[in-house]
Scaffold this motif. Structure first.
Motif, PDB file in Angstrom:
ATOM      1  N   LEU A   2      36.889  42.571  37.933  1.00  0.00           N
ATOM      2  CA  LEU A   2      38.346  42.615  37.752  1.00  0.00           C
ATOM      3  C   LEU A   2      38.681  42.469  36.272  1.00  0.00           C
TER       4      LEU A   2
ATOM      5  N   GLU B 262      43.965  40.511  35.910  1.00  0.00           N
ATOM      6  CA  GLU B 262      43.814  40.284  37.348  1.00  0.00           C
ATOM      7  C   GLU B 262      43.186  38.926  37.624  1.00  0.00           C
TER       8      GLU B 262
ATOM      9  N   ILE C 101      45.918  36.161  36.930  1.00  0.00           N
ATOM     10  CA  ILE C 101      47.056  36.027  37.845  1.00  0.00           C
ATOM     11  C   ILE C 101      46.603  35.760  39.285  1.00  0.00           C
ATOM     12  N   LEU C 102      45.323  35.900  39.544  1.00  0.00           N
ATOM     13  CA  LEU C 102      44.821  35.733  40.914  1.00  0.00           C
ATOM     14  C   LEU C 102      45.326  34.432  41.542  1.00  0.00           C
TER      15      LEU C 102
ATOM     16  N   GLN D  90      48.343  33.634  41.882  1.00  0.00           N
ATOM     17  CA  GLN D  90      49.624  33.268  41.266  1.00  0.00           C
ATOM     18  C   GLN D  90      50.305  34.568  40.855  1.00  0.00           C
ATOM     19  N   GLU D  91      50.118  35.611  41.697  1.00  0.00           N
ATOM     20  CA  GLU D  91      50.416  36.972  41.258  1.00  0.00           C
ATOM     21  C   GLU D  91      51.896  37.220  41.052  1.00  0.00           C
TER      22      GLU D  91
ATOM     23  N   SER E 127      54.013  43.016  48.111  1.00  0.00           N
ATOM     24  CA  SER E 127      54.870  43.623  47.087  1.00  0.00           C
ATOM     25  C   SER E 127      53.990  44.103  45.932  1.00  0.00           C
ATOM     26  N   ILE E 128      54.603  44.845  45.018  1.00  0.00           N
ATOM     27  CA  ILE E 128      53.763  45.439  43.968  1.00  0.00           C
ATOM     28  C   ILE E 128      53.407  44.412  42.892  1.00  0.00           C
ATOM     29  N   LEU E 129      52.190  44.498  42.374  1.00  0.00           N
ATOM     30  CA  LEU E 129      51.737  43.575  41.329  1.00  0.00           C
ATOM     31  C   LEU E 129      52.456  43.861  40.024  1.00  0.00           C
TER      32      LEU E 129
ATOM     33  N   ARG F 144      51.696  43.813  36.841  1.00  0.00           N
ATOM     34  CA  ARG F 144      50.604  43.687  35.869  1.00  0.00           C
ATOM     35  C   ARG F 144      51.102  43.614  34.432  1.00  0.00           C
TER      36      ARG F 144
ATOM     37  N   ASP G 234      41.970  39.716  25.363  1.00  0.00           N
ATOM     38  CA  ASP G 234      42.537  41.040  25.627  1.00  0.00           C
ATOM     39  C   ASP G 234      42.791  41.177  27.131  1.00  0.00           C
TER      40      ASP G 234
ATOM     41  N   GLU H  65      43.603  43.575  28.998  1.00  0.00           N
ATOM     42  CA  GLU H  65      43.205  44.804  29.698  1.00  0.00           C
ATOM     43  C   GLU H  65      41.686  44.898  29.899  1.00  0.00           C
ATOM     44  N   ALA H  66      40.931  44.050  29.220  1.00  0.00           N
ATOM     45  CA  ALA H  66      39.471  44.174  29.289  1.00  0.00           C
ATOM     46  C   ALA H  66      38.960  43.775  30.668  1.00  0.00           C
TER      47      ALA H  66
END
Lengths: 368, 512
Positions: free
Chosen positions: B94, B98, B101-102, B104-105, B118-120, B122, B141, B143-144
């Motif tokens: 992941l 991700e 926030i896992l 605690q999204e 519902s939608i994440l 991100r 980072d 996005e990594a």
């Protein structure tokens, strides 16, 4: 700082590379296979499959891919959460029988009061629902034993398969083998308004039966749930590293239960397809290993719903090419082309399509 | 003084063990509090109780003066406690976002908690992660993918994960175990920055050097009890070590000057692939002479495991040559390597060193059971095995109820003694020891170090692989540093400095 920036850049690069590996390769490979299959087909039947025959074969492909795809989706949901399910076959068989019986007997009970047409419609949908629920019951068995009591999941799955085999065989002999009343038959073809009129695309995608549409919609739905919702994120985390999820207050068992039960529902739809959408009879062992082929499609698709769908379509193509061959070349023993889907399964499982890595905690019971 | 966190009289029993015995612990807001103790002293148990992973049998926990009970980590997180586990709790496939926030999204939509379907969000989460990362200088980072990150960065992700959950109190469980000395220093800077901004930190460790580098207060645990709380100004390495172990400890290994003889092990441009077919050992050449200890330093995962496995015949060699004395052992079976005279103390003692369900007696003869005097023809002579076991149990002081006890039920230190007894009592010319003291208590470490030095003095060549720089520096005669599969440099241990080795471990080669 510069070092971390370059790390970030390589990271992005590698994720792009992975995406490419996943979609381009799979899509190109499938296209190549389809064309190769078409050329091979024409080679065997002397170039007789053009135009309408091609469209017909592809429509047939989608049709027979439906139960395989459903089975593969069941596998995706279960294994993404870390539970291996090889009992898909058994759940399909059970659902196929229950749906067949419900369709038949509900129709008998209802047709007097509401007319044959309406009774047929109602009993078929009733059959879909109860058939799928019967598979959920088997899934619940698998879930309780393998999640709560932490048994070996392969063994539990095998138990489900054997249980379903024995139970359906017994019930078939007792109630469904002979002296049956006439049933309402399978679903009629539903033409999607407007879309079904598009040349080529229409006959392939939009002149199908309801479960086939449901299969395509489930692919979208499962993709959305797995990759765009909190539930999906938790499911993937639990399948990879349940302890990490646990330390963040996520209920590992709850996630696994819900996924296995939802998977059971979908495996049920795969089974229902045989008797409510495929043919209007039930035979013992009629699922014929398609549940296992579904698992192969799941592995081919690297545990992604769309990948699994493509895998299922490839197997479907094998089957539908087989039946086209048998129409044009009755002199070829039908058993020989019928081996094709199973040969494909073996080829896929040996990892020709690139090594597939299952979720890290796949098949491992979580001990708190 | 207001205590951010206080534990009073915590007691926790596990079957057969009193892990925490009426432990008191207090943490002042904004301080870095080091919790020092040997493995098995009860540090992790105490912290797992404070984090809600275990429930205490007795005792009370107060956060900001209010008594609380934690049924799960969820409760602890809610009250601002965050923990960075020794083994990172990150999901490698992941992304950083991700992972953070896992669980605690979705915060909430119009005050009501959002559905799990519902939608994440991100992008919003990634922005918050960037803000936190900037505020505390963590350089993360969002996005990594976690699997692509080096260990140090993964640790920062863990810290951000705690901060994302609004933690005011951070528990860091052995955070430096996987870091190079420089990375550890970077972590200390981050820790001081966090403390300055009001976060309180519990820092678990068993390395004395680090305690002095960063702690404001030091608490020492031993055998489940809290044995002292001191400030770094009034403590010395010796006094802390004595507190930890309960007796005077010799921190220095006694050894005479080396008298290297002929080369025993010669490795020439060795290439070895790992399980994922990456070149894990890349063009490595060195030799080890009789009567010397060559230490291989390096952060874990830089090819040391693959190197050891290749040398002991457990992994296929891609190219290059391994020779022991005059025998080419590049592509031979492990047994042939053993019979040439090689002792192997493997990295994972439970997986590769012992058959856990077998009795101590059989484990002590795993290399020799098929030969006289242990076997005659196809028959194993159990009385001889028995006598051999009794003898070794005595000489090596292996604490076991009997020679028949399954080796899996012994403590880690005694399991390692079984391996050392088996390997070093044969007539060996070469000893390959990978992480021989990992996870052991100070007493066992002392013992095993002594045995390794003895082997050297008997004229054996010793190859010592360890991620613990202190161990490498105190035992070795020459030190090779491994980084990304290559040996960057081999230096003389007498002149090597910690800084020089630390830089090499981070892949920086000094200009000559």
């Amino acid at each position: 700082m510069s070092q971390s920036a370059s790390t970030a850049a390589t990271t992005r690069l590698s994720s792009v590379r992975q995406l490419k590996g996943r979609w381009w390769v799979t899509a190109l490979f499938s296209l190549f296979l389809a064309v190769a299959a078409w050329m091979l087909l024409n080679l065997i039947i002397g170039g007789q499959c053009q135009g309408e025959c091609v469209v017909g074969t592809l429509a047939q492909t989608l049709r027979v891919a439906t139960p395989i795809a459903f089975a593969a989706f069941c596998g995706v949901l279960c294994e993404r959460s870390g539970v291996v399910d090889i009992g898909i076959e058994g759940k399909m068989l059970m659902a196929a029988m229950v749906a067949y019986a419900v369709n038949l007997f509900a129709f008998q009970a209802l047709k007097g009061s509401m007319g044959e047409q309406a009774a047929g419609d109602l009993s078929r949908w009733l059959a879909v629902i109860l058939g799928a629920l019967s598979a959920v019951i088997l899934a619940a068995l698998h879930a309780v034993v393998s999640i709560e009591f932490k048994t070996n999941q392969i063994i539990t799955g095998t138990v489900v398969n054997i249980l379903a085999l024995g139970l359906t065989g017994f019930l078939y002999r007792q109630f469904l083998a002979e002296n049956l009343p006439a049933g309402p038959g399978t679903f009629p073809i539903f033409n999607v308004p407007v879309l079904s009129q598009i040349p080529v695309i229409g006959p392939i995608f939009f002149q199908q039966k309801p479960l086939t549409y449901m299969m395509l919609i489930s692919a979208l739905l499962i993709h959305y749930v797995l990759f765009y919702t909190p539930w999906g994120l938790r499911t993937r985390a639990v399948g990879e590293h349940p302890r990490a999820a646990d330390t963040l207050g996520i209920g590992v068992y709850r996630i696994r239960y819900v996924n296995v039960l939802a998977g059971g529902l979908i495996a049920g739809l795969a089974g229902v397809w045989f008797t409510i959408e495929g043919v209007d009879v039930f035979n013992p062992m009629m699922t014929n290993g398609l549940g296992f082929i579904g698992l192969a499609a799941m592995i081919f698709g690297k545990w992604n719903p769309f990948g699994a769908l493509i895998g299922a379509l490839i197997f479907g193509l094998g089957t539908s090419v087989t039946s086209t061959v048998s129409i044009f070349r009755p002199d070829i023993p039908s058993q020989i082309p019928q081996m094709l889907p199973y040969l494909l399964t073996i080829i896929v499982l040996t990892g020709v399509v690139g090594r597939a890595v299952p979720p890290a905690a796949d098949g491992e019971p979580y001990v708190k | 003084m207001e205590l951010a966190l206080q534990a009073k009289g915590i007691t926790k029993r596990f079957p057969g063990v009193l892990a925490n015995d009426h432990v008191n612990f207090g943490l002042v807001q904004g301080e870095i509090h080091a919790l020092l103790g040997e493995n098995g002293a009860g540090k992790s148990t105490l912290m797992n109780i404070l984090y809600g992973l275990y429930q205490p049998d007795e005792g009370q926990i107060f956060v900001d003066g209010v008594e609380l009970q934690f049924a799960s980590p969820h409760d602890a997180i809610k009250h601002g406690i965050g923990m960075v586990h020794q083994h990172f709790m990150l999901v490698p496939p992941l992304t950083v976002t991700e992972n953070i926030i896992l669980g605690q999204e979705s915060t909430s939509i119009n005050g009501r908690p959002a559905s799990q379907l519902s939608i994440l969000q991100r992008r919003k989460a990634a922005q918050r992660i960037r803000d936190l990362s900037h505020q505390y200088k963590l350089d993360v980072d969002p996005e990594a993918y976690v699997r692509d990150l080096p260990v140090g960065a993964q640790q920062r992700v863990e810290i951000v994960k705690a901060l994302y959950r609004s933690a005011d109190l951070l528990i860091l469980d052995e955070p430096t175990a996987v870091l190079t000395p420089q990375e550890a220093d970077d972590l200390f800077i981050i820790m001081r920055g966090l403390a300055k901004q009001g976060k309180s930190i519990v820092f678990i460790t068993h390395k004395l050097r680090e305690v002095f580098a960063v702690a404001d207060t030091i608490s020492v645990m031993r055998a489940g009890k809290m044995v002292g709380t001191v400030s770094p100004a009034e403590a010395t390495s010796e006094s802390l070590a004595a507190l930890m172990v309960g007796r005077e400890v010799i921190l220095q290994v006694d050894k005479t000057a080396a008298h290297p003889g002929q080369p025993i092990l010669t490795v020439t441009s060795l290439h070895v692939r790992d399980d994922r077919q990456h070149m894990a050992v890349n063009d490595v050449s060195f030799d080890v002479r009789s009567g010397e200890i060559l230490g291989i330093a390096g952060v874990q995962g830089n090819g040391q495991s693959e190197l050891t496995e290749a040398l002991t015949g457990l992994r296929h060699v891609h190219s290059g040559k391994v020779a022991i004395l005059d025998t080419d052992t590049t592509h031979v079976m492990p047994r042939e390597i053993i019979e040439v005279g090689v002792a192997h103390i493997p990295e994972d003692r439970q997986k590769h060193g012992l058959v856990l369900s077998f009795p101590v007696r059989d484990n002590l003869a795993l290399c020799t059971y098929y030969r006289s005097p242990f076997a005659q023809g196809i028959e194993v002579k159990y009385p001889v095995l028995e006598r051999n076991a009794e003898e070794l149990i005595n000489t090596f002081d292996i604490r076991t109820p009997s020679a028949e006890t399954p080796v899996g039920s012994l403590s880690g230190g005694n399991q390692q003694k079984v391996i050392v007894a088996r390997e070093l009592t044969r007539a060996v010319k070469l000893v390959i020891a990978n992480q021989p003291t990992r996870g052991l208590d100070v007493g066992s470490i002392e013992f095993i170090h002594k045995r390794i030095v003895q082997a050297r003095e008997r004229g054996a060549a010793v190859l010592l692989i360890s991620a613990e720089l202190d161990e490498i520096m105190s035992l070795s005669d020459r030190i090779a540093v491994m980084y990304k599969g290559s040996i960057l440099d081999i230096v003389d241990a007498r002149t090597a400095t910690r800084e020089q080795l630390g830089l090499l471990m981070a892949g920086v080669k000094a200009q000559k």
